[in-house]
Design an enzyme around this catalytic site. Structure first.
Site, short mmCIF file in Angstrom:
data_model
loop_
_atom_site.label_atom_id
_atom_site.label_comp_id
_atom_site.label_asym_id
_atom_site.label_seq_id
_atom_site.Cartn_x
_atom_site.Cartn_y
_atom_site.Cartn_z
N ARG A 168 0.84 -1.22 0.00
CA ARG A 168 0.00 0.00 0.00
C ARG A 168 0.86 1.26 0.00
O ARG A 168 0.48 2.29 0.56
CB ARG A 168 -0.96 0.03 1.19
N LYS A 291 0.63 -8.56 14.05
CA LYS A 291 -0.64 -8.88 13.39
C LYS A 291 -0.75 -10.40 13.47
O LYS A 291 0.06 -11.11 12.88
CB LYS A 291 -0.59 -8.40 11.94
N GLU A 295 -6.28 -12.16 8.56
CA GLU A 295 -6.06 -12.29 7.12
C GLU A 295 -5.06 -13.40 6.79
O GLU A 295 -4.14 -13.23 6.00
CB GLU A 295 -5.60 -10.95 6.53
N ARG A 328 -2.27 -5.96 17.38
CA ARG A 328 -3.34 -5.37 16.57
C ARG A 328 -4.68 -6.08 16.76
O ARG A 328 -4.74 -7.30 16.88
CB ARG A 328 -2.95 -5.39 15.09
N ASP A 368 -12.07 -1.03 7.82
CA ASP A 368 -10.69 -0.93 7.31
C ASP A 368 -10.39 0.39 6.61
O ASP A 368 -10.36 0.43 5.37
CB ASP A 368 -10.42 -2.10 6.35
N GLU A 396 -4.46 4.35 0.86
CA GLU A 396 -4.88 3.08 0.27
C GLU A 396 -6.29 3.16 -0.32
O GLU A 396 -6.53 2.69 -1.43
CB GLU A 396 -4.82 1.97 1.33
N HIS A 538 -16.43 0.26 1.17
CA HIS A 538 -15.77 -0.86 0.49
C HIS A 538 -16.37 -1.19 -0.88
O HIS A 538 -16.65 -2.36 -1.18
CB HIS A 538 -15.79 -2.11 1.38
N TRP A 561 -14.90 -10.01 1.16
CA TRP A 561 -13.95 -9.20 0.40
C TRP A 561 -14.61 -8.64 -0.87
O TRP A 561 -13.92 -8.13 -1.75
CB TRP A 561 -12.69 -10.02 0.04
C1 GCU Z 1 -5.86 -3.89 4.71
C2 GCU Z 1 -4.85 -3.76 3.62
C3 GCU Z 1 -3.79 -4.81 3.73
C4 GCU Z 1 -3.19 -4.79 5.13
C5 GCU Z 1 -4.29 -4.91 6.16
C6 GCU Z 1 -3.78 -4.72 7.57
O1 GCU Z 1 -6.62 -5.02 4.56
O2 GCU Z 1 -5.48 -3.85 2.39
O3 GCU Z 1 -2.82 -4.55 2.76
O4 GCU Z 1 -2.28 -5.82 5.29
O5 GCU Z 1 -5.24 -3.92 5.96
O6 GCU Z 1 -3.95 -3.63 8.08
O7 GCU Z 1 -3.23 -5.63 8.16
#
Ligand code: GCU
Length: 717
Positions: A168, A291, A295, A328, A368, A396, A538, A561
């Site tokens: 990003r 993190k 994801e 996080r 987000d 972003e 989004h 998504w």
């Molecule tokens: C968003 C972003 C990702 C990033 C994620 C995060 O989803 O698109 O690129 O990794 O946030 O904050 O962990």
């Protein structure tokens, strides 16, 4: 480019001097006046040449000043040097930097007196020096000032990968990494890191995370740690502490252990050893950003443990060295549960279970970094746990570096949102800066927008967002208008323009700063209007998060998504029902917000479709239907950008030509992009509303079918 600019400035000097020499004798008075002007202006350095790399720290020809420091040290030498080379106060002044013991100033605060800067620490004196210079250049009072930062830790998060790419990032490559095969530190690296440190220190930023939250285990390899230590060396005199993001499964991937279970003794020992190794190299290392279970990344839940187990294990390893864990809360799974509710659901049961050197890092909104979100309900709700806001400086979801969007209004709106945690006035800022909780330390993070581009941020006005983050982290009570005004003055007031006669400060304010300020202050709201008004969110076409794609749903994509998950448009209406008849996300807010958000009649219209699914014919406060209002908002966003272009054309004679041309180009693309957003969304949603586009809304330029096939990133390039 820089060469061309300096030729331009030399040519300007020559032409003025030639004109002076060839004036007829009866114009002697004018000549004397003109020469006097030159003698006054040039020594004050008021006519610099634009160099985008200087950011808001435009070099000047300083007036003389004598600066006394209590002793020599790397930090005090910086403070002294900045004052001597940047002084635009009275010529021949004397200034004393004094170390004092005054509780009210805290570790980073300072007092500006007539002939002195006072602080408890060397860093306080340095911050005082930068503030004094800023005040001189922006015409603010320079003494009788006491200032101390609201947040203890004012930190940038770089999403930089070991290979030098930036997740990003829209401003070139990483400032810190070039690949595992190129870890040697060069003198040019060190210069860049010092410039970076200076820029941060000048706005009070005092910490940085050098790598992506999607962390590679390699960050703990000896080569990367040594390079991080070199960065830390350059940043240290500026008071900036280095942090690293870690990958939770490093014990397996790097340490070759069979597990990364946070309660396993071998794992705990492995982390304790890594931490010791890091502190040997970086004695003032700040700690880890994590993190986890987010994801697809590994985390403690992979072993049946909680976020608290994971965070506390790392906190225990860091504790003996004074290190912190920033854990996080950006977590969500593809479940039936509304994504916006999930972080709260996972973290609330853990309130009070974290060590005191853990702080939970929460994005400003529950989803987000969208152009507009309500604040995340975790602010105010977590009472026994330290919480820090995460803002996104890199654009972003707001046009990358191709659209001019000044983000301070969004952050101001967020920081001043009332959570009602302890009754009215419990703003997000007060819930997180320690004023309500009394916690000994507090923090705020911004995902950085700086890279190796000559101008650091991809486009010149992007620098204002970096600047604004630093200023708000120091003082979240600042208004966007003040911040933008300061930044414009610092960055552009002292530059050469094409007007033959210099403008007075007032003229400059009226002809250049006022229109530029208007563009900056309106830009975020305009972006909300042309992208996703009334609480929509989004709606992006693809993972690049650039252009519109309310239809976007390639086969096999996770539902949460895809934009349809968020807008839920159908023939009956549009919006995500998070009220008591829907996902009940409103329950996560304290009263009176809960009731306010729960009913469409009381929900603020700018968040209406965030909380409600409403019929297309729903009556808005204006009397228009929801459909009409939606179309008008899109249209008004596009018109606003057209207005920005007109305003900018008007500043041409008073702007630096390079900045002028660059912003002109950015706004041109922004208008075309805004048009694409409006055309895509209105035409797509019209398929569901089946209602005519209201009168007064301009006709589309792009056909929907063409937009659905286009690559939004290159459409208006
Ligand atoms: C968003 C972003 C990702 C990033 C994620 C995060 O989803 O698109 O690129 O990794 O946030 O904050 O962990």
């Amino acid at each position: 480019m820089e060469k061309a600019l300096s030729l331009y400035s030399d040519a300007f000097h020559c032409s003025v001097m030639t004109t002076l020499r060839t004036y007829p004798p009866q114009w002697a008075t004018l000549r004397i006046l003109a020469i006097t002007w030159f003698l006054i202006q040039v020594p004050l350095g008021l006519w610099g040449t634009y160099r985008s790399h200087d950011l808001w720290l435009v070099p000047v020809t300083p007036a003389s000043v004598s600066v006394q420091v209590p002793h020599s040290s790397p930090t005090l030498d910086i403070a002294r040097q900045e004052l001597v080379t940047g002084w635009t106060g009275s010529k021949g002044s004397s200034l004393v930097l004094q170390l004092v013991q005054q509780k009210d100033l805290g570790p980073d605060g300072y007092r500006l007196e007539r002939d002195a800067i006072q602080a408890n620490t060397e860093l306080g004196l340095m911050y005082g020096a930068f503030d004094l210079l800023r005040r001189q250049r922006t015409g603010q009072p320079v003494h009788g000032v006491v200032s101390r930062p609201a947040y203890t830790l004012r930190i940038l998060n770089h999403w930089d990968n070991p290979d030098g790419s930036v997740e990003r990032g829209y401003a070139g490559r990483s400032l810190f990494w070039r690949g595992m095969a190129d870890l040697a530190v060069t003198p040019a690296d060190r210069t860049l890191w010092r410039e970076y440190a200076r820029a941060n220190a000048s706005v009070g930023i005092n910490a940085t995370v050098l790598n992506n939250v999607n962390a590679s285990p390699e960050v703990l390899s000896p080569g990367m740690l040594q390079r991080a230590a070199a960065v830390a060396e350059e940043l240290r005199p500026y008071g900036i502490r280095v942090f690293l993001s870690i990958n939770f499964s490093s014990p397996v991937r790097l340490g070759k252990l069979g597990t990364s279970d946070p309660l396993d003794e071998r794992v705990r020992t492995w982390w304790a050893e890594r931490v010791r190794e890091i502190y040997r190299l970086i004695p003032d290392f700040g700690g880890f950003l994590v993190k986890a279970n987010s994801e697809g990344l590994p985390g403690p839940q992979d072993f049946g443990r909680t976020h608290a187990d994971g965070a506390n294990m790392l906190a225990d390893a860091l504790k003996p060295f004074g290190g912190l864990v920033m854990w996080r809360a950006f977590v969500y799974q593809p479940t039936e549960t509304d994504r916006a509710k999930q972080a709260y659901q996972e973290f609330m049961p853990l309130d009070g279970k974290f060590r005191d050197n853990v702080i939970i890092q929460v994005k400003n909104g529950p989803v987000d970094f969208q152009p507009r979100e309500p604040f995340s309900p975790l602010f105010g709700a977590l009472k026994l746990t330290r919480v820090m806001p995460e803002l996104q400086i890199t654009q972003e979801y707001l046009g990358h570096s191709f659209q001019l969007v000044f983000l301070a209004p969004m952050w101001e709106e967020f920081l001043q949102s009332d959570t009602y945690q302890q009754g009215p006035g419990s703003t997000v800022a007060r819930c997180t800066d320690g004023s309500l909780s009394g916690h000994a330390f507090s923090a705020i993070a911004g995902v950085a927008n700086a890279g190796t581009d000559e101008n650091w941020c991809g486009y010149s006005f992007g620098q204002a967002n970096w600047y604004a983050f630093g200023r708000l982290a120091w003082d979240p009570g600042l208004k966007s208008r003040e911040i933008a005004g300061e930044w414009l003055r610092l960055s552009f007031q002292h530059l050469r323009t094409s007007v033959p006669v210099p403008l007075s400060v007032k003229q400059w304010e009226r002809r250049f700063a006022a229109p530029a300020l208007q563009i900056m202050l309106r830009s975020r709201e305009a972006a909300v209007q042309y992208m996703m008004p009334l609480g929509l969110h989004h709606l992006f076409a693809g993972n690049h998060h650039y252009g519109p794609g309310p239809w976007w749903a390639p086969p096999g994509t996770r539902e949460d998504w895809t934009p349809r998950y968020y807008h839920k448009a159908d023939t009956l209406g549009i919006g995500f029902d998070r009220s008591f008849t829907g996902s009940r996300a409103v329950e996560q807010y304290q009263e009176p917000l809960r009731s306010l958000y729960a009913r469409p009649e009381t929900c603020p219209e700018e968040l209406l479709l965030w909380f409600h699914h409403l019929p297309w014919t729903y009556r808005m406060k204006s009397g228009a239907t929801l459909w009409e209002e939606l179309c008008r908002q899109y249209d008004s966003g596009v018109r606003e950008v057209a207005g920005f272009r007109t305003l900018w054309e008007g500043v041409k004679p008073y702007a630096d030509p390079v900045v002028f041309a660059e912003v002109q180009q950015v706004l041109g693309r922004q208008q075309a992009d805004a048009q694409a957003w409006k055309d895509a969304c209105i035409q797509y949603f019209a398929r569901y509303s089946r209602m005519p586009v209201p009168e007064g809304v301009s006709a589309p330029v792009y056909a929907l079918d063409a937009l659905m096939k286009a690559d939004m990133r290159t459409l208006n390039q």
